[in-house]
Design an enzyme around this catalytic site. Structure first.
Site, PDB file in Angstrom:
ATOM      1  N   ASP A   1       0.834  -1.213   0.000  1.00  0.00           N
ATOM      2  CA  ASP A   1       0.000   0.000   0.000  1.00  0.00           C
ATOM      3  C   ASP A   1       0.867   1.262   0.000  1.00  0.00           C
ATOM      4  OD1 ASP A   1      -2.365   1.405  -0.007  1.00  0.00           O
ATOM      5  OD2 ASP A   1      -2.725   1.211   2.144  1.00  0.00           O
TER       6      ASP A   1
ATOM      7  N   HIS B   1       2.767   3.624  -8.961  1.00  0.00           N
ATOM      8  CA  HIS B   1       2.518   2.217  -9.303  1.00  0.00           C
ATOM      9  C   HIS B   1       3.711   1.631 -10.061  1.00  0.00           C
ATOM     10  CE1 HIS B   1      -1.414   2.550  -7.674  1.00  0.00           C
ATOM     11  NE2 HIS B   1      -1.914   3.296  -8.642  1.00  0.00           N
TER      12      HIS B   1
ATOM     13  N   SER C   1      -7.378  -5.445  -5.587  1.00  0.00           N
ATOM     14  CA  SER C   1      -8.486  -5.988  -4.798  1.00  0.00           C
ATOM     15  C   SER C   1      -9.792  -5.927  -5.585  1.00  0.00           C
ATOM     16  CB  SER C   1      -8.635  -5.214  -3.483  1.00  0.00           C
ATOM     17  OG  SER C   1      -9.272  -3.969  -3.707  1.00  0.00           O
TER      18      SER C   1
ATOM     19  N   LEU D   1      10.609 -20.649  -4.524  1.00  0.00           N
ATOM     20  CA  LEU D   1       9.606 -19.761  -3.923  1.00  0.00           C
ATOM     21  C   LEU D   1       8.269 -19.868  -4.667  1.00  0.00           C
ATOM     22  CD1 LEU D   1       9.024 -17.187  -2.038  1.00  0.00           C
ATOM     23  CD2 LEU D   1       9.460 -15.864  -4.121  1.00  0.00           C
TER      24      LEU D   1
END
Ligand code: IPE
Ligand code: IPE
Ligand code: MG
Length: 261
Positions: free
Chosen positions: A36, A53, A81, A147
């Site tokens: 965020d 961004h 989201s 990962l």
């Protein structure tokens, strides 16, 4: 990334002595990040939000390298989201463009570093080009053993639970499952994160102290570390410091402390 960690990434093993963690032999298995503050990072510099961004994407690249160096097995990043569609169309378009850029520019390197990509979130209703890049990223890296990078895209925790419950309700209605078989394990297995352990640690940047519909079911017992840095400023030092903070926590899961004598 160090050459040692690159070797480790390729072999799927954790690096021998993760940087910044010498006194902590076992890093958290799963770290989830609410990335965020991109917009505020840009606003503080008098730049357009999209610049935040863009710089945020660089921080994603850094965080993946750090996660590998720190010996983390699962890294989940909240990239878009279910509620982010409420933003102005131009910003949504910028975010979609950056996702495509990330896959186009970084997929080969991630694959070369043995990273496995999993996407969580609602796929229905996405434009074909976005759906295509998400599928490509998952399919190309499916067999990798290093990962696991979980990208939460068009993701909302409540929506994910509803999809899972609906799927289970259909199984009950069809007679494939009895109502008494509907337990926590069944719900866990029907979520997008099926097979992925719950996050040990959730990091949120930019100081906001809320979950914003992230991993609602899975974070029931996660530790939270909120850091003041805006996401574009989040670096290896901040990541290692958050892990150090995690190691100072006493996870009790409703029981009694292992640490107390
Ligand atoms: C995080 O930064 C990126 C996304 C939510 C997609 P923000 O865009 O939320 O930045 P702030 O919170 O407005 O500063
Ligand atoms: C959460 O950040 C979503 C992502 C990081 C992708 P937001 O900026 O959308 O959250 P709110 O609106 O401040 O709660
Ligand atoms: Mg925000």
């Amino acid at each position: 990334m160090t050459s040692e960690s690159q070797t480790a990434a390729r072999s799927g093993a954790a690096p021998a002595a993760p940087r910044g963690l010498s006194s902590h032999p076992s890093p958290p298995q799963h770290v989830a990040i609410i990335m965020d503050g991109n917009g505020r990072w840009a606003a503080h510099r008098g730049l357009p939000r999209v610049e935040g961004h863009r710089r945020g994407l660089e921080a994603v690249r850094r965080a993946v390298r750090s996660a590998i160096d720190l010996g983390i097995r699962y890294l989940t990043i909240y990239s878009f989201s279910s509620e982010n569609w409420r933003r102005p169309p131009a910003e949504v378009a910028d975010l979609m463009g950056l996702l495509k850029l990330f896959v186009r520019r970084d997929l080969a390197e991630l694959h070369g570093n043995n990273v496995r990509i999993r996407i969580i979130g609602e796929r229905d209703g996405l434009s074909p080009d976005i759906a295509g890049v998400l599928r490509e990223a998952e399919e190309k890296t499916e067999a990798n053993t290093g990962l696991t990078l979980v990208v939460a895209f068009n993701y909302g925790g409540r929506q994910e639970i509803l999809r899972a419950v609906r799927q289970l309700a259909e199984a009950v209605a069809d007679g494939r499952m009895r109502p008494d078989q509907l337990d926590a394990q069944a719900v866990t297995g029907a979520l997008d994160t099926s097979g992925i352990p719950d996050p040990d640690l959730v990091i949120r940047t930019s100081g906001e102290q809320r979950l914003s519909n992230f991993l609602t079911w899975q974070t029931a017992y996660s530790e939270y570390v909120i850091v003041p840095e805006f996401w574009p400023d989040f670096d290896h030092r901040a990541f290692a410091a958050a892990i150090d903070e995690y190691h100072r926590r006493d996870r009790r899961f409703g029981g009694l402390s292992d640490k107390a004598g």
